[in-house]
Design a protein around this motif. Structure first.
Motif: not given
Ligand SMILES: [Mo]
Ligand SMILES: Nc1nc2c(c(=O)[nH]1)N[C@H]1C(S)=C(S)[C@@H](COP(=O)(O)O)O[C@H]1N2
Length: 314
Positions: A10-11, A78, A136-137, A230-231
């Motif tokens: 997803p990011e 992203n 971030c993931v 982060g998403f």
């Molecule tokens: Mo992310």
């Protein structure tokens, strides 16, 4: 979900009025001075009358954080509406029209809904400076000196009533202005509980390093929730709704096995496809351990009584 490689997931006044918040010291209104970002470097006490920005997990942690350079923050992104590659958003033509820009605040939970011009938002609320870790993931991280206003201040202006249990954020989705608009089958949607939204760490960011946000970072206004992946920090926000029910966010909708609603950072709960125990600091070599709630446990752990429930951590 568009996948380019295994690592993909997803990011934007400003100097009108400005306040630097120092914890426990109240609010100090100061004029903008030279271009030395004293506060950003923790050198405030020695070379200027600026006080360090505050929040959190303390002053100590804030001072010890090494800031990610501006070029990195604006160069590695992203923002799928501007392409899936990490440098696509930075390389994209500057087609996003950020002025005029309005943010609508409404929903059943708002007794005083409104349509606000970005210039008024920036002029009416105190612009604060906050250095936050950003995780971030996808297991990479940065340290970002944000300028922005508390989301809580914007929400209070909308006079939330008892039906305001969650907050839903909607991003601009315009094919004329965004080359890859609609990748998520509609606008990018995110959500928070009202308690998360009212937490003093939660920002509506309008700048980085005392400069208005670039298009690639979510100009002119974006959410920043430092203890979550982060998403959750959605960009270029046009609408904020106070709602009764938990909104389904874009990544949850894309893949509910890998992404949920809460998405709090936790090194103990791995992503189904990679470990979340450590993170790559963009611009540096090697990895560092990831911290529970991304280092903000003192501020937010009370919001999540069960630390063993995966529900809160993906
Ligand atoms: Mo992310
Ligand atoms: N509208 C929108 N917001 C978004 C995204 C996106 O693709 N579209 N990506 C999210 C993800 S996955 C991350 S990690 C952060 C990245 O923010 P940055 O590029 O400013 O570091 O933005 C978030 N907000």
């Amino acid at each position: 979900m568009p996948i380019k490689s295994s690592t993909i997931t997803p990011e934007k006044i400003y100097k009108k009025r400005r306040t630097l918040i120092a914890a426990g010291l109240g609010v100090l209104a100061l004029p903008i001075v030279d271009k030395g970002y004293a506060w950003f470097n923790g050198k405030s006490q020695e070379n200027s009358m600026f006080l360090p920005p505050q929040p959190t997990t303390g002053e100590q942690q804030q001072k010890s954080l090494e800031l990610t350079p501006l070029e990195t923050i604006t160069g590695y992104n992203n923002y799928y509406e501007f392409g899936y590659g990490k440098d696509d958003p930075a390389k994209a033509d500057k087609t996003l029209i950020t002025s005029p820009w309005t943010v609508e605040i409404g929903g059943v939970g708002a007794d005083k809904p409104g349509l606000y011009d970005i210039a008024d938002i920036k002029g009416e609320h105190a612009i604060e400076n906050h250095i936050y870790r950003f995780r971030c993931v996808e297991a990479w991280s940065m340290v970002i000196p944000w300028n922005g206003i508390k989301l809580a201040d914007m929400i209070k202006a909308a006079k939330p009533n008892s039906r305001a249990k969650y907050v839903r954020f909607i991003t601009l989705n315009d094919t004329q202005q965004m080359p890859n608009a609609g990748w998520a089958n509609g606008p990018y949607v995110e959500g928070l509980t009202i308690e998360e939204a009212m937490n003093p760490l939660t920002l509506m960011a309008t700048g980085v390093y005392d400069k208005p946000l670039e298009q690639q970072n979510g100009a002119p206004i974006r959410l920043v929730v430092p203890w979550k992946y982060g998403f959750k920090s959605s960009k270029s926000i046009v609408k904020i709704e106070l709602v009764e029910h938990m909104p389904q966010n874009t990544w949850w909708k894309q893949n509910d096995r890998e992404y949920g609603f809460y998405a709090n950072v936790n090194p103990q709960f791995d992503h189904p496809r990679w470990s979340q125990a450590t993170e790559r600091v963009i611009g540096k070599t090697g990895r560092q351990p990831t911290l529970l709630f991304n280092g903000y446990a003192n501020e937010v752990a009370h919001l999540y009584p069960d630390k063993n429930n995966r529900l809160f951590f993906y």
